[in-house]
Design a protein around this motif. Structure first.
Motif, PDB file in Angstrom:
ATOM      1  N   GLY A  68       0.785  -1.233   0.000  1.00  0.00           N
ATOM      2  CA  GLY A  68       0.000   0.000   0.000  1.00  0.00           C
ATOM      3  C   GLY A  68       0.810   1.272   0.000  1.00  0.00           C
ATOM      4  N   VAL A  69       2.081   1.211  -0.447  1.00  0.00           N
ATOM      5  CA  VAL A  69       2.929   2.395  -0.497  1.00  0.00           C
ATOM      6  C   VAL A  69       3.660   2.415  -1.838  1.00  0.00           C
ATOM      7  CG1 VAL A  69       3.273   2.456   2.011  1.00  0.00           C
ATOM      8  CG2 VAL A  69       4.887   1.180   0.569  1.00  0.00           C
ATOM      9  N   ARG A  70       4.394   3.515  -2.072  1.00  0.00           N
ATOM     10  CA  ARG A  70       5.256   3.621  -3.250  1.00  0.00           C
ATOM     11  C   ARG A  70       6.689   3.805  -2.764  1.00  0.00           C
ATOM     12  NH1 ARG A  70       0.581   6.261  -4.983  1.00  0.00           N
ATOM     13  NH2 ARG A  70       1.266   8.235  -4.087  1.00  0.00           N
ATOM     14  N   ILE A  71       7.558   2.906  -3.172  1.00  0.00           N
ATOM     15  CA  ILE A  71       8.941   2.927  -2.712  1.00  0.00           C
ATOM     16  C   ILE A  71       9.857   3.432  -3.822  1.00  0.00           C
ATOM     17  CG2 ILE A  71      10.900   1.535  -1.922  1.00  0.00           C
ATOM     18  CD1 ILE A  71       8.879  -0.404  -0.682  1.00  0.00           C
ATOM     19  N   ALA A  72      10.680   4.414  -3.480  1.00  0.00           N
ATOM     20  CA  ALA A  72      11.782   4.847  -4.339  1.00  0.00           C
ATOM     21  C   ALA A  72      13.070   4.340  -3.704  1.00  0.00           C
ATOM     22  CB  ALA A  72      11.811   6.373  -4.463  1.00  0.00           C
ATOM     23  N   TRP A  73      13.897   3.661  -4.475  1.00  0.00           N
ATOM     24  CA  TRP A  73      15.109   3.047  -3.946  1.00  0.00           C
ATOM     25  C   TRP A  73      16.308   3.970  -4.135  1.00  0.00           C
ATOM     26  CZ3 TRP A  73      14.569  -1.075  -0.980  1.00  0.00           C
ATOM     27  CH2 TRP A  73      13.417  -1.844  -1.135  1.00  0.00           C
ATOM     28  N   LEU A  80      27.045   4.488   3.074  1.00  0.00           N
ATOM     29  CA  LEU A  80      27.484   5.872   3.281  1.00  0.00           C
ATOM     30  C   LEU A  80      27.272   6.358   4.712  1.00  0.00           C
ATOM     31  CD1 LEU A  80      26.080   7.407  -0.034  1.00  0.00           C
ATOM     32  CD2 LEU A  80      28.464   6.826   0.490  1.00  0.00           C
ATOM     33  N   GLU A  81      26.990   5.453   5.647  1.00  0.00           N
ATOM     34  CA  GLU A  81      26.657   5.808   7.029  1.00  0.00           C
ATOM     35  C   GLU A  81      25.304   6.533   7.041  1.00  0.00           C
ATOM     36  OE1 GLU A  81      28.314   4.717   9.506  1.00  0.00           O
ATOM     37  OE2 GLU A  81      30.407   4.450   8.903  1.00  0.00           O
ATOM     38  N   THR A  82      24.850   6.875   8.230  1.00  0.00           N
ATOM     39  CA  THR A  82      23.492   7.391   8.380  1.00  0.00           C
ATOM     40  C   THR A  82      23.277   8.720   7.652  1.00  0.00           C
ATOM     41  OG1 THR A  82      23.497   6.365  10.563  1.00  0.00           O
ATOM     42  CG2 THR A  82      21.678   7.829  10.055  1.00  0.00           C
ATOM     43  N   ALA A  83      24.090   9.725   7.995  1.00  0.00           N
ATOM     44  CA  ALA A  83      23.903  11.041   7.381  1.00  0.00           C
ATOM     45  C   ALA A  83      24.251  11.013   5.900  1.00  0.00           C
ATOM     46  CB  ALA A  83      24.740  12.090   8.107  1.00  0.00           C
ATOM     47  N   GLY A  84      25.298  10.263   5.536  1.00  0.00           N
ATOM     48  CA  GLY A  84      25.666  10.183   4.131  1.00  0.00           C
ATOM     49  C   GLY A  84      24.582   9.540   3.287  1.00  0.00           C
ATOM     50  N   GLY A  85      23.911   8.518   3.844  1.00  0.00           N
ATOM     51  CA  GLY A  85      22.818   7.889   3.123  1.00  0.00           C
ATOM     52  C   GLY A  85      21.636   8.817   2.937  1.00  0.00           C
ATOM     53  N   ILE A  86      21.341   9.601   3.969  1.00  0.00           N
ATOM     54  CA  ILE A  86      20.245  10.574   3.853  1.00  0.00           C
ATOM     55  C   ILE A  86      20.603  11.644   2.830  1.00  0.00           C
ATOM     56  CG2 ILE A  86      18.910  12.325   5.073  1.00  0.00           C
ATOM     57  CD1 ILE A  86      19.266  10.603   7.620  1.00  0.00           C
ATOM     58  N   ARG A  87      21.838  12.147   2.905  1.00  0.00           N
ATOM     59  CA  ARG A  87      22.269  13.171   1.944  1.00  0.00           C
ATOM     60  C   ARG A  87      22.154  12.659   0.510  1.00  0.00           C
ATOM     61  NH1 ARG A  87      23.115  15.450  -1.825  1.00  0.00           N
ATOM     62  NH2 ARG A  87      24.680  17.047  -2.376  1.00  0.00           N
ATOM     63  N   HIS A  88      22.565  11.419   0.284  1.00  0.00           N
ATOM     64  CA  HIS A  88      22.510  10.856  -1.063  1.00  0.00           C
ATOM     65  C   HIS A  88      21.076  10.737  -1.563  1.00  0.00           C
ATOM     66  CE1 HIS A  88      23.964   8.648  -4.498  1.00  0.00           C
ATOM     67  NE2 HIS A  88      23.214   7.592  -4.211  1.00  0.00           N
ATOM     68  N   ALA A  89      20.136  10.558  -0.644  1.00  0.00           N
ATOM     69  CA  ALA A  89      18.735  10.370  -1.020  1.00  0.00           C
ATOM     70  C   ALA A  89      17.945  11.669  -1.103  1.00  0.00           C
ATOM     71  CB  ALA A  89      18.054   9.427  -0.024  1.00  0.00           C
ATOM     72  N   LEU A  90      18.558  12.803  -0.788  1.00  0.00           N
ATOM     73  CA  LEU A  90      17.811  14.067  -0.771  1.00  0.00           C
ATOM     74  C   LEU A  90      17.062  14.354  -2.074  1.00  0.00           C
ATOM     75  CD1 LEU A  90      20.030  16.643   1.186  1.00  0.00           C
ATOM     76  CD2 LEU A  90      17.961  15.460   1.957  1.00  0.00           C
ATOM     77  N   PRO A  91      17.627  14.082  -3.258  1.00  0.00           N
ATOM     78  CA  PRO A  91      16.858  14.340  -4.481  1.00  0.00           C
ATOM     79  C   PRO A  91      15.554  13.555  -4.542  1.00  0.00           C
ATOM     80  CG  PRO A  91      19.181  14.094  -5.010  1.00  0.00           C
ATOM     81  CD  PRO A  91      19.025  13.692  -3.575  1.00  0.00           C
ATOM     82  N   LEU A  92      15.508  12.391  -3.908  1.00  0.00           N
ATOM     83  CA  LEU A  92      14.282  11.600  -3.880  1.00  0.00           C
ATOM     84  C   LEU A  92      13.326  12.079  -2.799  1.00  0.00           C
ATOM     85  CD1 LEU A  92      15.859   8.029  -4.237  1.00  0.00           C
ATOM     86  CD2 LEU A  92      14.731   9.366  -6.023  1.00  0.00           C
ATOM     87  N   LEU A  93      13.873  12.692  -1.753  1.00  0.00           N
ATOM     88  CA  LEU A  93      13.054  13.107  -0.615  1.00  0.00           C
ATOM     89  C   LEU A  93      12.370  14.450  -0.849  1.00  0.00           C
ATOM     90  CD1 LEU A  93      15.539  12.008   2.165  1.00  0.00           C
ATOM     91  CD2 LEU A  93      13.245  11.082   1.834  1.00  0.00           C
ATOM     92  N   GLY A  94      12.890  15.252  -1.768  1.00  0.00           N
ATOM     93  CA  GLY A  94      12.272  16.539  -2.044  1.00  0.00           C
ATOM     94  C   GLY A  94      12.773  17.610  -1.090  1.00  0.00           C
ATOM     95  N   GLY A  95      12.193  18.785  -1.173  1.00  0.00           N
ATOM     96  CA  GLY A  95      12.690  19.910  -0.390  1.00  0.00           C
ATOM     97  C   GLY A  95      12.027  20.114   0.939  1.00  0.00           C
ATOM     98  N   ALA A  96      11.019  19.318   1.273  1.00  0.00           N
ATOM     99  CA  ALA A  96      10.299  19.492   2.530  1.00  0.00           C
ATOM    100  C   ALA A  96      10.907  18.608   3.623  1.00  0.00           C
ATOM    101  CB  ALA A  96       8.827  19.131   2.331  1.00  0.00           C
TER     102      ALA A  96
END
Length: 227
Positions: A68-73, A80-96
């Protein structure tokens, strides 16, 4: 976002052929417990990062439609460790602002509260809102101090343990280079020193499923209906 790129060294040999978030407790993978609770709180757009055996995660969960969800991988050539992984995913997460949960913990928290907290984050104001829990036996010293006003501090007593669940503003990661390993704790401490991190205490069920023994304990509890 669900963080699922860790190698799971303490879980070996279970993680030699299975990524840690796919290990089962109570009849379903750890990561599925998160997805179901996120969906219940209204999150239908998810980002999941992976490195070690990441193809197994994609094969198991696909695009998320069955849950029941949509997953972007967000694949990483090496974790990349915790913060590095989040930073790498920012384009998928959007600006909010967004919510992040570690894929290798179990928690019965209501993600609705974190969803509301995320909406209050600002680039020039509070940058993060963390869920803290009582210190487990394997981490008795804790991580951070929560004051009566809901602000989190890097120093002082008494200390609570960071649960791995939090809400973040993208600006927290703005100075990190992409594809570079980086830990989250130093970023949080810097923001705490600037008075930009709030949080709350979760007194419910939480376990860091970091060893085969704790996984087996959680499985027994869930099988008995105590999750």
């Amino acid at each position: 976002m669900i963080l699922a790129a860790g190698r799971g060294e303490r879980m070996r040999p279970l993680t030699d052929h299975t990524p840690k978030p796919l290990l089962e407790a109570g009849g379903k993978p750890l990561i599925v417990w998160h997805i179901e609770r996120l969906r219940g709180a209204g999150f239908t757009e998810l980002v999941i990062n992976h490195a070690h055996l990441g193809h197994r995660l994609e094969e198991a969960l696909g695009d998320g439609a069955a849950l029941g969800v949509r997953i972007a991988w967000s694949p990483e050539a090496a974790a990349l460790e915790t913060a590095g992984g989040i930073r790498h995913a920012l384009p998928l997460l959007g600006g909010a602002p967004f919510v992040v949960v570690n894929g290798d913990v179990f928690c019965d928290a209501d993600f609705t509260a974190l969803r509301s907290a995320a909406q209050d984050l600002e680039a020039d104001g509070p940058l993060a809102h963390l869920l803290l829990v009582d210190n487990p036996e394997h981490h008795p010293e804790g991580d951070f101090r929560l004051d009566p006003d809901g602000r989190i501090h890097a120093d002082g007593q008494p200390r609570l343990t960071f649960s791995g669940l939090g809400a973040y503003h993208p600006a927290l990661f703005a100075d990190l280079a992409d594809n570079t390993p980086a830990k989250l704790a130093p970023l949080l401490r810097e923001a705490m020193n600037a008075g930009q991190v709030g949080g709350q205490h979760h007194a419910g069920r939480w376990i860091d499923v970091g060893t085969p023994q704790r996984l087996a304990e959680l499985d027994r509890e869930l099988q008995r209906g105590q999750g």
